[in-house]
Design an enzyme around this catalytic site. Structure first.
Site, PDB file in Angstrom:
ATOM      1  N   ASN A 173      -4.477   1.931   8.746  1.00  0.00           N
ATOM      2  CA  ASN A 173      -3.509   2.681   7.943  1.00  0.00           C
ATOM      3  C   ASN A 173      -2.456   3.367   8.802  1.00  0.00           C
ATOM      4  O   ASN A 173      -1.336   3.608   8.339  1.00  0.00           O
ATOM      5  CB  ASN A 173      -4.246   3.722   7.089  1.00  0.00           C
ATOM      6  CG  ASN A 173      -4.989   3.067   5.943  1.00  0.00           C
ATOM      7  OD1 ASN A 173      -4.382   2.441   5.084  1.00  0.00           O
ATOM      8  ND2 ASN A 173      -6.308   3.180   5.935  1.00  0.00           N
ATOM      9  N   THR A 219      -4.251  -6.286  -1.252  1.00  0.00           N
ATOM     10  CA  THR A 219      -5.360  -5.625  -1.920  1.00  0.00           C
ATOM     11  C   THR A 219      -5.161  -4.124  -1.743  1.00  0.00           C
ATOM     12  O   THR A 219      -4.387  -3.693  -0.890  1.00  0.00           O
ATOM     13  CB  THR A 219      -6.686  -6.029  -1.266  1.00  0.00           C
ATOM     14  OG1 THR A 219      -6.505  -5.980   0.159  1.00  0.00           O
ATOM     15  CG2 THR A 219      -7.084  -7.425  -1.651  1.00  0.00           C
ATOM     16  N   SER A 271      -3.389   0.227  -0.915  1.00  0.00           N
ATOM     17  CA  SER A 271      -2.595  -0.418   0.122  1.00  0.00           C
ATOM     18  C   SER A 271      -1.612  -1.471  -0.360  1.00  0.00           C
ATOM     19  O   SER A 271      -0.831  -1.966   0.459  1.00  0.00           O
ATOM     20  CB  SER A 271      -3.512  -1.054   1.153  1.00  0.00           C
ATOM     21  OG  SER A 271      -4.045  -0.041   1.933  1.00  0.00           O
ATOM     22  N   PHE A 316     -13.213   9.303   6.262  1.00  0.00           N
ATOM     23  CA  PHE A 316     -14.056   8.951   5.113  1.00  0.00           C
ATOM     24  C   PHE A 316     -15.416   8.387   5.536  1.00  0.00           C
ATOM     25  O   PHE A 316     -16.017   7.605   4.803  1.00  0.00           O
ATOM     26  CB  PHE A 316     -13.315   7.978   4.190  1.00  0.00           C
ATOM     27  CG  PHE A 316     -12.027   8.565   3.655  1.00  0.00           C
ATOM     28  CD1 PHE A 316     -12.030   9.793   3.000  1.00  0.00           C
ATOM     29  CD2 PHE A 316     -10.816   7.908   3.827  1.00  0.00           C
ATOM     30  CE1 PHE A 316     -10.850  10.363   2.517  1.00  0.00           C
ATOM     31  CE2 PHE A 316      -9.634   8.465   3.347  1.00  0.00           C
ATOM     32  CZ  PHE A 316      -9.646   9.691   2.700  1.00  0.00           C
TER      33      PHE A 316
END
Ligand code: REY
Length: 411
Positions: A205, A343, A106, A164
């Site tokens: 996201n 991060t 990211s 995920f």
């Protein structure tokens, strides 16, 4: 890096002057806990290596960090500190090297935000305009603005949560897939939105998939072309690539090892994948040197006009000791210093990339594993070593004046 202007967009006259002045004359627009890198303690390089060794003890095959320290605005030749532990490749036992490229996850979002803010500076995009104005019918609520998306306040569900839910099988199901942006947005829209537009920060996201769509719509080019023309080429980032949907990391690189959910299961080499599930939200490849150069240029005022950088630094609360701007995270360290960057988590790679307010001291740290919370928490401590220096004992941080956090979430 010299105080050279690299921003090449059509910037209004007064802003060009500000840019040409470069970091040597850049004016801080608001109080900051540590505006001057000269006042920072020296990095604790021994402490930094200890942190990396702890990450190895917790299961990372390798870890590394690079600090670029330009002590004054006139200092073209930064003092560079490099630290490496363990291996880049478990199969060959090749040791980790700070020249190794890796997937930055990211931290890609900062690249996407820079492109959009340059477009805003060029008058091609308005932050407080509805996303649907630019991409008609894309989102189910006309009140979601570009600013909401870039600050994770859209309420759009993060489709990676269910993608995920099972770490290894979820990854294997998508590692060679190629998604369109619309397919990713459609996955998000199968879920209710998490909150009303603008209400609160909720990392997703989906927001930076929408950002990629905006880039392509407004420029008529792929995000790859825009990253290349606006960031990678001007800053001469020779280790930075957007190769989607290619699956390989070009040149010398670290392998990334995904930690399965089942205790004791063998690490999965996740290096090769399309990263199509993330694209403009997380598919850039880079190196410790290039990320330091990028963030130093951004905070040093060499990628955006001052007014656009100020937009990027309008903070909303985003958890303990951190805030989020537009594609930019602020972390408040125990010694009273705030640092700015992002991060990244992509299968096999944990990235931390942060710089000081003036961009003169930057740290990028990487561990080549993921889905390992202990390693992730440990790697956060690289920031303390890099920016807070030696600390004799663990202490409860004293309150200190923080840069403002915006509480007005109305827009
Ligand atoms: C996706 C899952 C993480 C990673 C993500 N990354 O959203 C974006 C970011 C690009 O913020 C994976 N975790 C892991 C799981 C958990 O699969 N079940 O840790 O590699 O950087």
């Amino acid at each position: 890096m010299a105080s050279r202007t690299v921003y090449r967009g059509a910037v209004p006259g007064s802003l060009v002057l500000t840019l040409l002045a470069g970091p040597a004359h850049a004016v801080d627009r608001r109080p900051d806990a540590a505006a001057s890198t000269a006042a920072l303690p020296a990095p604790d390089t021994a402490g930094l290596s200890r942190v990396l060794r702890t990450a190895l003890a917790q299961g990372a095959p390798g870890a590394m960090a690079r600090i670029d320290d330009h002590r004054t605005a006139y200092d073209d030749h930064a003092t560079v500190h490099k630290a490496t532990e363990g291996v880049a490749d478990l199969a060959t036992a090749e040791v980790m090297d700070t020249a190794d490229r890796f997937r930055i996850g990211s931290a890609t979002k900062t690249f996407s935000a820079v492109v959009l803010l340059q477009l805003a500076a060029e008058g091609k995009l308005r932050l407080d305009t509805s996303v649907n104005h630019y991409l008609p019918g894309l989102l189910p609520d006309d009140r979601i603005t570009v600013r909401h998306v870039l600050s994770h306040r859209s309420g759009l569900y993060d489709y990676t949560n269910d993608m995920f839910a099972k770490t290894v099988s979820g990854f294997e199901a998508v590692r060679s897939k190629v998604f369109t942006y619309r397919q990713l947005v459609a996955r998000s829209l199968q879920h209710a939105r998490t909150h009303a537009p603008g209400a609160v920060y909720a990392y997703s996201n989906t927001n930076f998939v929408v950002a990629g769509m905006l880039i392509e719509k407004l420029t008529g080019h792929s995000v790859r072309t825009e990253y290349d023309n606006r960031i990678i080429e001007p800053l001469k980032l020779r280790d930075t690539f957007y190769v989607h949907p290619d699956t390989k990391i070009p040149g010398r690189h670290a392998h990334g090892y995904l930690t399965p959910d089942e205790a004791g299961a063998a690490l999965v080499d996740a290096t090769e994948q399309t990263v199509s599930w993330a694209q403009s939200a997380g598919a850039v490849i880079s190196s410790t040197r290039d990320l330091n150069t990028f963030l130093s240029a951004l905070l040093g005022g060499r990628l955006l006009p001052a007014s656009q950088l100020a937009q990027m630094e309008r903070w909303v609360p985003a958890g303990t000791a951190q805030a989020y701007g537009l594609g930019l995270r602020r972390r408040d360290l125990s010694c009273g210093v705030s640092v700015y960057g992002h991060t990244g988590v992509v299968q096999g790679f944990y990235t931390y990339a942060f710089t000081t307010k003036d961009g003169r001291r930057s740290l990028t740290a990487l561990a080549n594993t993921s889905n390992n919370g202990a390693v992730q928490t440990t790697m956060l401590r690289t920031l303390e070593s890099a920016f807070c220096g030696k600390q004799t004992k663990t202490r409860i941080p004293a309150p200190f004046p923080r840069p403002a956090v915006e509480n007005d979430l109305s827009q």
